[in-house]
Motif scaffolding. Structure first.
Motif, mmCIF file in Angstrom:
data_model
loop_
_atom_site.group_PDB
_atom_site.id
_atom_site.type_symbol
_atom_site.label_atom_id
_atom_site.label_comp_id
_atom_site.label_asym_id
_atom_site.label_seq_id
_atom_site.Cartn_x
_atom_site.Cartn_y
_atom_site.Cartn_z
ATOM 1 N N ASN A 308 36.214 -1.126 -13.949
ATOM 2 C CA ASN A 308 34.442 -0.565 -14.432
ATOM 3 C C ASN A 308 34.261 0.818 -14.296
ATOM 4 N N LEU A 309 34.275 1.675 -13.414
ATOM 5 C CA LEU A 309 33.602 2.930 -13.199
ATOM 6 C C LEU A 309 34.804 4.020 -13.910
ATOM 7 N N LEU A 310 35.731 3.843 -14.133
ATOM 8 C CA LEU A 310 35.806 4.741 -14.960
ATOM 9 C C LEU A 310 36.453 4.418 -16.479
ATOM 10 N N ARG A 311 36.242 3.132 -16.578
ATOM 11 C CA ARG A 311 36.496 2.713 -18.077
ATOM 12 C C ARG A 311 35.735 3.875 -19.141
ATOM 13 N N GLY A 312 33.971 4.068 -18.902
ATOM 14 C CA GLY A 312 33.702 4.931 -19.976
ATOM 15 C C GLY A 312 34.862 6.568 -20.139
ATOM 16 N N GLU A 313 34.453 7.206 -18.673
ATOM 17 C CA GLU A 313 35.594 8.330 -19.328
ATOM 18 C C GLU A 313 36.945 8.133 -19.893
ATOM 19 N N MET A 314 36.965 7.353 -19.679
ATOM 20 C CA MET A 314 38.995 7.581 -20.360
ATOM 21 C C MET A 314 38.599 6.501 -21.777
ATOM 22 N N TRP A 315 38.075 6.312 -22.077
ATOM 23 C CA TRP A 315 37.426 5.824 -23.037
ATOM 24 C C TRP A 315 36.565 7.293 -23.809
ATOM 25 N N GLU A 316 36.659 7.982 -23.631
ATOM 26 C CA GLU A 316 35.574 9.465 -23.437
ATOM 27 C C GLU A 316 36.854 10.330 -24.045
ATOM 28 N N LEU A 317 37.647 10.227 -22.847
ATOM 29 C CA LEU A 317 39.046 11.089 -22.999
ATOM 30 C C LEU A 317 39.643 10.755 -23.735
ATOM 31 N N THR A 318 40.420 9.827 -23.985
ATOM 32 C CA THR A 318 41.499 9.557 -24.799
ATOM 33 C C THR A 318 40.916 9.269 -26.528
ATOM 34 N N SER A 319 39.548 9.303 -26.462
ATOM 35 C CA SER A 319 38.918 9.013 -27.941
ATOM 36 C C SER A 319 38.704 10.183 -28.509
ATOM 37 N N GLY A 320 38.637 10.986 -27.422
ATOM 38 C CA GLY A 320 38.298 12.234 -27.904
ATOM 39 C C GLY A 320 36.861 12.644 -28.097
ATOM 40 N N SER A 321 36.521 12.074 -28.012
ATOM 41 C CA SER A 321 34.553 11.778 -27.860
ATOM 42 C C SER A 321 34.551 13.348 -26.676
ATOM 43 N N LEU A 322 35.206 13.346 -25.615
ATOM 44 C CA LEU A 322 35.182 14.306 -25.020
ATOM 45 C C LEU A 322 34.865 15.928 -25.291
ATOM 46 N N TYR A 323 36.038 15.933 -26.006
ATOM 47 C CA TYR A 323 36.095 17.125 -26.983
ATOM 48 C C TYR A 323 34.980 17.980 -27.924
ATOM 49 N N LEU A 324 34.560 16.306 -28.171
ATOM 50 C CA LEU A 324 33.132 16.582 -28.906
ATOM 51 C C LEU A 324 32.015 17.365 -28.375
ATOM 52 N N ARG A 325 31.616 16.686 -27.183
ATOM 53 C CA ARG A 325 30.490 16.688 -26.484
ATOM 54 C C ARG A 325 30.689 17.841 -25.426
ATOM 55 N N LEU A 326 32.444 18.573 -25.478
ATOM 56 C CA LEU A 326 32.255 19.598 -24.648
ATOM 57 C C LEU A 326 32.058 20.740 -26.173
ATOM 58 N N GLN A 327 32.314 20.515 -27.050
ATOM 59 C CA GLN A 327 32.069 21.419 -28.117
ATOM 60 C C GLN A 327 30.310 21.384 -28.680
ATOM 61 N N LYS A 328 29.575 20.505 -28.237
ATOM 62 C CA LYS A 328 28.221 20.576 -28.848
ATOM 63 C C LYS A 328 27.837 19.826 -28.133
ATOM 64 N N PRO A 329 27.487 19.926 -26.597
ATOM 65 C CA PRO A 329 27.050 19.667 -25.672
ATOM 66 C C PRO A 329 24.959 19.104 -25.821
ATOM 67 N N LYS A 330 24.718 19.614 -26.664
ATOM 68 C CA LYS A 330 23.625 19.621 -26.740
ATOM 69 C C LYS A 330 22.788 18.851 -27.635
#
Ligand SMILES: Nc1nc2c(ncn2[C@@H]2O[C@H](COP(=O)(O)OP(=O)(O)O)[C@@H](O)[C@H]2O)c(=O)[nH]1
Ligand SMILES: [Mg+2]
Lengths: 1129, 242
Positions: A308-330
């Motif tokens: 449960n607690l890591l599911r969101g983070e792993m979704w972010e990471l594997t989908s690549g949305s983390l990199y999008l967030r990194l690109q435009k965090p605001k």
């Protein structure tokens, strides 16, 4: 439908060798290497593969001493020294490809190449079977800002090796305050020539320096990942928040509504804690969030279901949305702020669905949950207004919000809509329909018996499977299972949806074969979904077998049996069905649109409406394509300095805006601005085509570029003049009349027209066939203030517009109304008739002006001062101007009226108009005595006066009865040139060229043409051009007309000079071809000369301009080109 | 399989029915009223279309309606062909208080007449009769709380005469209903059931190549339920009130 035909045809005709590279890629379907690269590593669209090199990655294995022993937990802290050195040959080795982009260093064991020399198919190798590793394979996707240090290793070997120390931005802790374990060092041995290695390293150094700026960013982004918090403690130790050691507890990241309202499912049954322990171990050894290294265990841990607690983070990471967030965090926060308080259709629609998005989950019975859902959906609708909001997004986002903070959910939603589910939620939902087609075809292939059964019983599979895809199984399976599908989906991509769908059908095959209608089919599946948690083998002796749930069995079938369904399969199937799906949507959209055009549309035939629809959207589509090509060219130029062009040119396609404007894709615009309107008119009315195209000839005419390099150079020289191109259609004219028409059609005064506006604007003209209606329509165009009066200025403008409209001849009288295209060149009879009619019209207009002033009512003299300009002079000029120049423009009119001196002679006006037979149609009247002509007394005409004047004159009457209406060529009588918009003409016989019987224009300056004012719209009027425009398809007759025009003008001039008054008939000797020709030439020269002197308005040559005239003759294009360039400077 | 008379006293056949119309005219409410004799805010997220079944007893036969209730949002209209394909009947709904919805309804009628199975039985339904003040007072207000039913602004905007004339012109069945009070709801479905030609019931559904239509006897088929997995009551209840 025709739009797709159009694209296909265009592709056939465009010779890729001669076009700007970007244009070619814009029409190809293969994604570029950049896109493939971004897809493989799930990177944002601003990343391009810059360097790549074969490499071996060595990962350290942990020292035996620090192996997982629960007893030593309290003292455990992980630092660099806990690792075996990788370089000494121990550890795990992976061979693969190392890639460098602007901001990322990526390594993958899935071997694919994005260098410019590699073929696209080599680049797309990763779309094959990935054996559960996902497209990115084993390896890492490392933001350069997460690299702390890179060392060159001087090992015993001569090899080029780097040691990379990563850094999450957090201190590894102090003695009093434990930190998170340091991620391992990565040892990478580059395999290539020394030069290659050096080049790669230089690039890396540059990138790293740039990356320093991003470090702060990255800290903030990483701080929202649960792993940052999680890894600070030993797994079995007390949770950091509860630690009472005086240290401020670390910030606990938001892990979604689940942390407040419970995560779905029984966490004991889901073995959540064991999973967390395994992840803790994995991340201790392999880094976390941005620095995580993917090894086979990573993929296995995802397959068994995320905790449960890591599911969101792993979704972010594997989908690549983390990199999008990194690109435009605001982006998320700023978007919401920027649009705070605004309203939109999307917001209304979102509001309706908030209470029916996973309503059974407690979090969505609370204001907190509803609020998050509202904000995420709203923010996305603002960042992508073309998609806005689509039902089903509410369900998907609701599901995401159970595990993700609203910020994270926003970026995941962006990745979903823009990359993973392209077109699913668009306004036409073409992606959804397309994938249903793909799914059906996969079922047909893999389960032919079931497929037979379905089609035999007329059960349409997609009505059942559509919700699976559209809401990612969230609304079909019990939540806990849907989330497990999502776990794999984010890692491995959209193919997972297909694999699971196929597996569902396979597993239920037997029962489905008994179902014979929608209802039975649906209930089989529904009851299966309800049993997903039950044992797949309840009767088995073996307890292990009994423990296997239906869901587990389903996953096995999906990923083992349908292992062969790869991303490549899906892409292939998508491109196979795309055309048909778009066609269906477009024909549906067209039917819908045409039926909803409002009551006015009933006046036009369905054919005409269809025609208008096609033209309207073709223009919008083409304009967007052109804008995109231009934009791409710009981009290419900008980037070219930094990178090799070949790497970049292909970057156009797929970078977020592949094909725009096509109806089936959900048009990005449905409104036409003034320029588009002109282009539209140019395709339906001859008078709306300019006489002085700014670009000499068609860029796509092969004969043109082969025979005339000179021309093609000019094209190349200005490939991206942003304002230039008119596409392959005829270049539209610019005239005050067009502006008035636009304004009138633009009922809501929004400076743009919808299709409905266009139809409503045309319907009274075309549909009514009502002369009175047309007369008042025209009158109202000039009644600026709607007071039922048109003043002196208006009268002149009206007359001028009549000349503008008729400068290519007046079309089909009501009686014959022959299809103008069939009134073809060969028909001399028709030509003759037309010629005389055109002349009649000229005289009619001139007498119209005269009589307007005769019958004008005086205003109550109040504005004398304003009317200082010499009215008569205006009129004289007007005639000279309009007759002499087919594209007379309002600007010149205005200019001339002020510049002409004190010539006061009404003789021109008193010239009687004649009809074709030389009869004097109206009595000559002296107007000298008419008070209306006194410029100092303002006058106006009213609608009744105007009507009377029109009805009293046969040519004008006929113009308003039918000529005006017929000048708009719709479905039943399309302009031959209107098909110019179809790229069939690209190859075309249409080449402009082809007026061999136009004699060369001598470069001599005519004497008595001072009354002529230069061409409107464009100051430079290439004579040949203007004539061709004017002549349309009857060259010789047109020449006579022009000659006549010129002659009259000269005569008027002479008479002015002489101060003579009325004369008799003199206009009927026009069938003297030779004389006509001579005069014509003079006139033409005059035009040219004046034009050059006059305005200096010249437009850039358009890229793809295609002149109006469509002559079947070939071969003189060279001459044409030379001529055109003469006027180019 | 074609012979159904053996197992049931009355011949029974399924009829596929699709509901079309602008968003929020009350399609889902009408279906809910027909299937569950209930009126409540729609708690079911509809993805694509919701599937429900309900039987209708006629003197001579039983008709089982397989109902596709299409989704509300405008963009889902592109999916409509998927659902009206092979439908033998259609309910085209408009909202009497919203003239634009009649325009949309006319569009759907034209679309069906041109694209759907030939011979499709179409009923034009003006819904929300309860909001129109001018309707007959004898409308049984079944729900006790009728308070918000008579808002001042929500008055009839589409006259019966206008809609009726259009329906006659296009040979449509025509009803004015209220899903809220239940007025005329079952009548619509009964009328459709009666209008389905006997011939189209006997064999397989229109256009089917090989298979046959399994005739299902009344009463036992309770498994036909909503497409959505969770939260749905069994949709197939007793035969309708016809
Ligand atoms: N007063 C009244 N409201 C209705 C009636 N039918 C539906 N509604 C309301 O209209 C709204 C839309 O109904 P819904 O069935 O979801 O429409 P759909 O989008 O066509 O399926 C809901 O708020 C219903 O409560 C009716 O007959 N009378
Ligand atoms: Mg609904």
């Amino acid at each position: 439908m025709f739009l797709s035909n159009l694209v296909q045809k265009a592709q056939q005709y465009i010779d890729p060798a001669v076009l700007p590279a970007s244009l070619v890629t814009a029409t190809t379907t293969k994604p570029s290497k950049s896109v493939l690269f971004q897809q493989q590593f799930h990177l944002p669209s601003n990343q391009n593969p810059l360097y790549e090199i074969t490499a071996e990655l060595t990962l350290p294995t942990r020292k035996a001493s620090s192996s997982k022993s629960p007893s030593s937990k309290q003292q455990q802290r992980w630092g660099p020294n806990d690792w075996d050195k990788g370089a000494d040959g121990k550890g795990t080795h992976y061979v693969g490809q190392l890639h460098l982009s602007e901001q990322y260093l990526c390594f993958s064991t899935v071997n694919s190449s994005f260098v410019s020399t590699a073929s696209t198919s080599a680049s797309s190798a990763f779309t094959g079977r990935t054996h559960g590793t996902g497209t990115a394979g084993n390896g890492f996707t490392l933001p350069l800002c997460a690299v702390r240090r890179v060392e060159r290793l001087h090992t015993q070997s001569y090899m080029f090796a780097l040691s990379i120390t990563t850094w999450n931005g957090f201190d590894p802790g102090t003695d009093t305050k434990p930190g998170a374990p340091a991620p391992p060092k990565l040892t990478i041995q580059l395999e290539g020539s020394r030069q290659q290695c050096e080049r790669f390293c230089d690039g890396l150094k540059r990138g790293l320096r740039q990356g320093i700026r991003e470090v702060e960013n990255m800290r903030a982004v990483a701080a929202e990942c649960y792993s940052e918090y999680f890894m600070y403690s030993d797994f079995d130790g007390p949770s950091p928040t509860t630690k009472a050691d005086g240290v401020t507890p670390r910030h606990l990241p938001d892990t979604g509504l689940g942390s407040i309202f419970k995560y779905p499912g029984n966490s004991r049954k889901l073995r959540d804690r064991s999973k967390m322990r395994l992840w803790h171990e994995y991340m201790r050894e392999n880094g976390r969030n941005t620095t995580l290294v993917r090894q086979p265990d990573f993929h296995r841990l995802i397959r068994v279901g995320l905790p449960n607690l890591l599911r969101g983070e792993m979704w972010e990471l594997t989908s690549g949305s983390l990199y999008l967030r990194l690109q435009k965090p605001k982006l998320y926060g700023e978007t919401l702020k920027k649009h705070e308080g605004e309203e939109s259709l999307a917001i209304d629609e979102i509001e309706k669905d908030l209470n029916r998005s996973l309503p059974e989950y407690a979090g969505f019975q609370s204001e907190d949950g509803i609020g998050r859902l509202r904000r995420v959906l709203t923010a996305y609708s603002w960042t992508n207004v073309d998609v806005g909001y689509c039902q089903a997004m509410n369900i998907v986002v609701a599901a995401l919000l159970i595990y993700l903070s609203e910020t994270q959910a926003f970026y995941v939603l962006s990745i979903l809509c823009d990359r993973l589910l392209p077109g699913y939620y668009s306004t036409t939902m073409y992606g959804t329909l397309l994938d249903q087609k793909v799914f059906e075809s996969l079922v047909e292939k893999t389960m032919p018996v079931l497929w037979e059964h379905l089609s035999g019983n007329d059960v349409q599979l997609s009505v059942v499977s559509l919700p699976w895809f559209l809401s990612l199984y969230i609304n079909s399976m019990p939540l806990i299972f849907a989330f497990r599908v999502l776990d794999v989906f984010f890692l491995e991509g959209p193919k997972v949806l297909f694999q699971v769908g196929l597996a569902i059908l396979r597993v239920n095959g037997e029962e489905l074969l008994d179902a014979t209608d929608d209802g039975a089919f649906i209930s089989v599946l529904k009851s299966y979904f309800a049993r997903l948690g039950e044992s797949a083998h309840p009767k088995s002796e073996n307890p292990k077998h009994r423990a296997i749930t239906n869901f587990q069995a389903l996953m096995v079938v999906a990923f083992k049996e349908f292992d062969g369904i790869t991303q490549h399969t899906i892409s292939e199937q998508r491109s196979k069905h795309k055309a048909a799906v778009l066609e269906n949507i477009e024909s549906f959209a067209k039917r819908t649109s045409i039926r909803n055009l409002g009551p006015e549309s009933k006046k036009l035939s369905t054919n005409d409406l269809g025609f208008l629809y096609d033209r309207f959207y073709t223009i919008l589509y083409e304009r967007q394509q052109r804008a995109q090509v231009l934009q791409a060219d710009e981009d290419r130029k900008r980037k070219a300095s930094r990178q090799r062009a070949t790497e970049i040119v292909t970057g156009v396609h797929g970078n977020g805006a592949p094909e725009m404007g096509r109806v089936g894709l959900g048009p990005s615009t449905t409104e036409m601005d003034y320029d588009a309107f002109r282009e539209f008119l140019a395709g339906v009315a001859k008078w709306a085509v300019t006489d002085s195209p700014s670009s000499p000839t068609s860029a796509n005419d092969p004969s043109a570029h082969k025979s005339a390099n000179g021309y093609f150079h000019t094209l190349r020289a200005k490939p991206s003049q942003p304002s230039s191109p008119w596409g392959i259609g005829p270049e539209p004219a610019e005239h005050e009349f067009l502006r008035r028409l636009f304004k009138r059609w633009d009922k809501e005064v929004k400076s743009s027209l919808t299709l409905q506006d266009v139809v409503a604007g045309l319907a009274p003209i075309k549909g009514g066939r009502d002369i009175m209606g047309n007369i008042s329509y025209f009158f109202e165009l000039y009644d600026n203030d709607n007071d039922g009066k048109v003043d002196r200025e208006g009268i002149l403008r009206m007359s001028e517009a009549l000349l503008f409209l008729s400068r290519r001849g007046v079309e089909g009288g009501g009686l014959l109304s022959p299809s103008p295209s069939s009134a073809s060149i060969s028909e001399h009879e028709e030509g003759k008739r037309r010629e005389t009619k055109d002349e009649q019209f000229l005289s009619a207009v001139s007498s119209f002006i005269r009589r307007c002033f005769e019958y004008a009512d005086p205003d109550h003299a109040s504005r004398k001062a304003e009317m200082e300009a010499n009215g008569v002079a205006q009129q004289v000029d007007l005639l000279g101007l309009s007759n002499g120049d087919e594209s007379a423009g309002s600007d010149q009119l205005a200019a001339s009226s002020s510049s002409t001196g004190d010539v006061k002679d009404d003789s021109v006006l008193s010239r009687p108009s004649t009809n074709a037979f030389g009869q004097v149609q109206t009595k000559a009247r002296h107007v000298a005595a008419n008070a209306a002509l006194d410029p100092s007394s303002p006058v106006h005409i009213t609608l009744p006066t105007f009507r009377m004047l029109v009805l009293a004159d046969e040519p004008l009457e006929s113009f308003f009865d039918s000529g005006f209406a017929n000048s708009f060529h719709l479905a039943d009588a399309p302009l031959p040139s209107s098909t110019i918009t179809s790229p069939t003409f690209l190859g075309g016989s249409s080449s402009t060229a082809s007026l061999p019987n136009i004699p060369d224009i001598p470069a001599m300056s005519p004497g008595g043409s001072s009354g002529v004012v230069g061409g409107a719209g464009a100051g430079v009027v290439p004579p040949g051009k203007g004539l061709r425009g004017m002549l349309d398809n009857i060259v010789t007759d047109g020449m006579r007309v022009a000659a006549e025009v010129r002659r009259r003008m000269d005569e008027a001039q002479k008479e002015l000079d002489k101060g003579a008054s009325t004369r008799g008939t003199e206009d009927d000797d026009d069938d003297d071809g030779d004389e006509g020709g001579r005069d014509l030439l003079e006139g033409a020269e005059a035009d040219a000369g004046e034009g050059r002197r006059g305005t200096g308005v010249s437009r850039e040559p358009s890229l793809l301009d295609q002149p109006l005239v469509e002559e079947p003759k070939q071969g003189s294009s060279k001459e044409e080109v030379e001529k055109s360039t003469m006027f180019e400077r | 399989m074609t012979d159904s008379t053996a197992s049931a006293p009355k011949p029974s056949s399924s009829v596929k029915l699709v509901l079309l119309g602008e968003a929020a005219v009350g399609k889902s409410s009408l279906v809910l009223r027909f299937v569950n004799n209930d009126f409540q805010p729609n708690k079911e997220p509809t993805i694509g279309a919701a599937f429900l079944t309900q039987k209708c007893q006629l003197p001579s036969r039983t008709i089982k309606f397989e109902i596709w209730d299409t989704a509300g949002q405008e963009r889902f209209a592109s999916l409509a062909p998927m659902y009206y394909r092979n439908a033998q009947s259609a309910l085209v709904v408009y909202d009497m208080t919203k003239p634009s919805s009649l325009v949309k309804a006319k569009h759907w009628v034209a679309e069906l007449q041109r694209q759907a199975s030939p011979g499709i039985v179409i009923a034009l339904v003006g819904n929300k009769l309860d909001l129109c003040d001018d309707d007959d007072p004898e409308d049984e207000a079944q729900d006790g709380e009728n308070a918000e039913g008579h808002e001042e602004e929500a008055v009839r905007k589409v006259s019966t005469a206008e809609a009726k004339a259009y329906a006659e012109e296009e040979s449509l069945l025509f009803y004015e209903t209220s899903a809220k009070t239940g007025h005329n709801v079952s009548e619509v479905f009964t009328a459709i059931a009666n209008a389905i030609p006997e011939t189209s019931l006997k064999g397989p559904r229109t256009g089917a190549g090989g298979g046959t239509q399994a005739a299902i006897s009344g009463g036992q088929d309770t498994s036909r339920v909503n497409l959505n997995a969770r939260g749905a009551d069994g949709a197939a209840k007793e035969g309708c009130a016809c």
